[in-house]
Design a protein around this motif. Structure first.
Motif, PDB file in Angstrom:
ATOM      1  N   LEU A  33       0.873  -1.360  -0.206  1.00  0.00           N
ATOM      2  CA  LEU A  33      -0.011   0.090   0.087  1.00  0.00           C
ATOM      3  C   LEU A  33       0.762   1.181  -0.081  1.00  0.00           C
ATOM      4  N   ASP A  34       0.552   1.896  -1.027  1.00  0.00           N
ATOM      5  CA  ASP A  34       1.242   3.476  -1.176  1.00  0.00           C
ATOM      6  C   ASP A  34       0.282   4.539  -0.949  1.00  0.00           C
ATOM      7  N   THR A  35       0.393   5.207   0.147  1.00  0.00           N
ATOM      8  CA  THR A  35      -0.843   5.992   0.572  1.00  0.00           C
ATOM      9  C   THR A  35      -0.293   7.473   0.883  1.00  0.00           C
ATOM     10  N   HIS A  36      -1.125   8.377   0.625  1.00  0.00           N
ATOM     11  CA  HIS A  36      -1.247   9.917   0.921  1.00  0.00           C
ATOM     12  C   HIS A  36      -2.313  10.204   1.574  1.00  0.00           C
ATOM     13  N   HIS A  37      -1.867  10.965   2.695  1.00  0.00           N
ATOM     14  CA  HIS A  37      -2.998  11.327   3.577  1.00  0.00           C
ATOM     15  C   HIS A  37      -3.300  13.005   3.649  1.00  0.00           C
ATOM     16  N   THR A  38      -4.483  13.584   3.344  1.00  0.00           N
ATOM     17  CA  THR A  38      -4.598  15.014   3.308  1.00  0.00           C
ATOM     18  C   THR A  38      -4.734  15.321   4.918  1.00  0.00           C
ATOM     19  N   PHE A  39      -5.356  14.362   5.644  1.00  0.00           N
ATOM     20  CA  PHE A  39      -5.715  14.979   6.919  1.00  0.00           C
ATOM     21  C   PHE A  39      -4.984  13.564   7.821  1.00  0.00           C
ATOM     22  N   SER A  40      -4.698  14.152   9.164  1.00  0.00           N
ATOM     23  CA  SER A  40      -4.104  13.185   9.952  1.00  0.00           C
ATOM     24  C   SER A  40      -4.703  11.776  10.056  1.00  0.00           C
ATOM     25  N   PHE A  41      -4.029  10.728   9.980  1.00  0.00           N
ATOM     26  CA  PHE A  41      -4.398   9.258   9.729  1.00  0.00           C
ATOM     27  C   PHE A  41      -3.250   8.437   9.918  1.00  0.00           C
ATOM     28  N   ALA A  42      -3.531   7.161  10.810  1.00  0.00           N
ATOM     29  CA  ALA A  42      -2.648   6.250  11.425  1.00  0.00           C
ATOM     30  C   ALA A  42      -1.509   6.913  11.846  1.00  0.00           C
ATOM     31  N   ASN A  43      -0.403   6.806  11.358  1.00  0.00           N
ATOM     32  CA  ASN A  43       0.929   7.147  11.746  1.00  0.00           C
ATOM     33  C   ASN A  43       1.179   8.634  11.768  1.00  0.00           C
ATOM     34  N   PHE A  52     -11.561  19.126   7.897  1.00  0.00           N
ATOM     35  CA  PHE A  52     -11.984  20.131   7.384  1.00  0.00           C
ATOM     36  C   PHE A  52     -13.532  20.142   7.537  1.00  0.00           C
ATOM     37  N   GLY A  53     -14.007  20.752   8.708  1.00  0.00           N
ATOM     38  CA  GLY A  53     -15.295  20.680   8.960  1.00  0.00           C
ATOM     39  C   GLY A  53     -15.431  19.078   9.429  1.00  0.00           C
ATOM     40  N   VAL A  54     -16.565  18.767   8.677  1.00  0.00           N
ATOM     41  CA  VAL A  54     -16.937  17.081   8.973  1.00  0.00           C
ATOM     42  C   VAL A  54     -16.357  16.220   8.080  1.00  0.00           C
ATOM     43  N   LEU A  55     -15.337  16.719   7.206  1.00  0.00           N
ATOM     44  CA  LEU A  55     -14.651  15.824   6.379  1.00  0.00           C
ATOM     45  C   LEU A  55     -13.289  15.425   7.280  1.00  0.00           C
ATOM     46  N   ARG A  56     -13.234  14.232   7.609  1.00  0.00           N
ATOM     47  CA  ARG A  56     -12.162  13.685   8.423  1.00  0.00           C
ATOM     48  C   ARG A  56     -11.005  13.105   7.680  1.00  0.00           C
ATOM     49  N   TRP A 133     -13.638   9.860   4.731  1.00  0.00           N
ATOM     50  CA  TRP A 133     -14.427   9.457   5.877  1.00  0.00           C
ATOM     51  C   TRP A 133     -15.199  10.935   6.003  1.00  0.00           C
ATOM     52  N   VAL A 134     -16.543  10.732   6.428  1.00  0.00           N
ATOM     53  CA  VAL A 134     -17.174  12.113   6.766  1.00  0.00           C
ATOM     54  C   VAL A 134     -17.738  11.745   8.327  1.00  0.00           C
ATOM     55  N   PHE A 135     -17.633  12.513   9.203  1.00  0.00           N
ATOM     56  CA  PHE A 135     -18.376  12.415  10.585  1.00  0.00           C
ATOM     57  C   PHE A 135     -19.912  12.387  10.173  1.00  0.00           C
ATOM     58  N   PRO A 136     -20.682  11.537  10.585  1.00  0.00           N
ATOM     59  CA  PRO A 136     -22.154  11.402  10.457  1.00  0.00           C
ATOM     60  C   PRO A 136     -22.880  12.562  11.405  1.00  0.00           C
ATOM     61  N   ASN A 137     -24.341  12.854  10.923  1.00  0.00           N
ATOM     62  CA  ASN A 137     -24.877  13.750  11.600  1.00  0.00           C
ATOM     63  C   ASN A 137     -25.911  13.067  12.723  1.00  0.00           C
ATOM     64  N   LYS A 138     -25.702  11.776  12.863  1.00  0.00           N
ATOM     65  CA  LYS A 138     -26.374  10.884  13.762  1.00  0.00           C
ATOM     66  C   LYS A 138     -25.677   9.732  14.035  1.00  0.00           C
ATOM     67  N   LYS A 139     -25.359   9.313  15.275  1.00  0.00           N
ATOM     68  CA  LYS A 139     -24.831   8.068  15.678  1.00  0.00           C
ATOM     69  C   LYS A 139     -25.509   6.699  15.969  1.00  0.00           C
ATOM     70  N   GLY A 140     -25.064   5.932  15.958  1.00  0.00           N
ATOM     71  CA  GLY A 140     -25.717   4.588  16.224  1.00  0.00           C
ATOM     72  C   GLY A 140     -26.751   4.106  15.243  1.00  0.00           C
ATOM     73  N   VAL A 141     -26.562   4.575  13.879  1.00  0.00           N
ATOM     74  CA  VAL A 141     -27.631   4.277  12.894  1.00  0.00           C
ATOM     75  C   VAL A 141     -27.280   2.714  12.473  1.00  0.00           C
ATOM     76  N   THR A 142     -28.277   2.005  12.035  1.00  0.00           N
ATOM     77  CA  THR A 142     -28.072   0.598  11.506  1.00  0.00           C
ATOM     78  C   THR A 142     -26.890   0.669  10.453  1.00  0.00           C
TER      79      THR A 142
END
Length: 252
Positions: A33-43, A52-56, A133-142
């Protein structure tokens, strides 16, 4: 911005924008895996780049032939995969088994919890895809899974909606007031984009080529986040230039 994300002054164009050049992203090469992260991720951890807002998460992944991500868990996150080249095989704890390829959009609402794996079954070429990944606006959904195949021609010299909050709309949907669009533009072609919801910002990511957004030139894999605005203008500076716009709430 009204929440925890404080832009790094060095990359701030004005009080309401943040620029992330491709070469400043986090990078990890695990061989398979060769990966670039715009936002903090893993190591990769950068206090100025948590979200950026809810964009994680915005990961630019390249998976080698015959390799992939083993079964791993997620919860309370909206996970979007956009294949750029090659095929990716998906399996999950909900019983889904599918292949996604360029032109497809895949979405998972992790909700109360899922496990899944992703593999490149091709023996002759790597798979390239964006994992978002985007933070949801409700938790615990099916938990749920969906994928669609879009007509790539519908984004020629215009923006094609690929995601929204509304199951009745074009594209996939997520538990968040977010709208994603993809566009492929000929040189010197462009368009205006209007923010879909008051208070949202837009994060633009150049997949291929070069664009000018407002007065900022973005090259391949550069990202620009803009907020406190109603619309943005974009224009392609190169042939067959491709861009992704992610219109998201700024407050967590």
């Amino acid at each position: 911005m009204g929440h925890n994300h404080i832009p790094n002054p060095e990359t701030t164009l004005n009080d309401y924008s943040v620029l992330h050049r491709a070469e400043t992203r986090g990078h990890a090469n695990h061989g398979w895996l060769d990966t670039h992260h715009t936002f903090s991720f893993a190591n990769y951890h950068n206090a100025d780049r948590m979200h950026f807002g809810v964009l994680r998460v915005l990961n630019d992944d390249r998976v080698s032939e015959g390799m992939g991500f083993g079964t791993h868990p997620h919860d309370n996150m909206e996970i979007i995969s956009i294949p750029l080249d090659g095929d990716l095989e998906h399996k999950d704890s909900m019983g889904n088994k599918a292949i996604i390829k360029h032109g497809d959009i895949q979405v998972m609402s992790a909700g109360t919890g899922i496990t899944h794996s992703e593999y490149n079954k091709n023996t002759n070429k790597p798979v390239k895809f964006l994992q978002i990944w985007v933070f949801p606006n409700k938790k615990g959904v099916t938990p749920r899974y969906d994928q669609i195949t879009l007509n790539v021609a519908d984004r020629h010299n215009r923006l094609q909606q690929i995601l929204s909050p509304n199951p009745e709309d074009a594209g996939v949907w997520i538990h968040q007031d977010a709208w994603f669009h993809l566009g492929r533009f000929d040189k010197d072609k462009g368009t205006d984009y209007t923010i879909q919801r008051k208070g949202n910002g837009v994060y633009a990511f150049v997949i291929k080529g070069s664009f000018t957004l407002g007065n900022v030139t973005l090259n391949e894999r550069d990202g620009l986040g803009i907020w406190n605005t109603n619309s943005i203008n974009l224009k392609a500076n190169s042939a067959d230039a491709e861009i992704l716009l992610m219109d998201v709430p700024m407050a967590l």
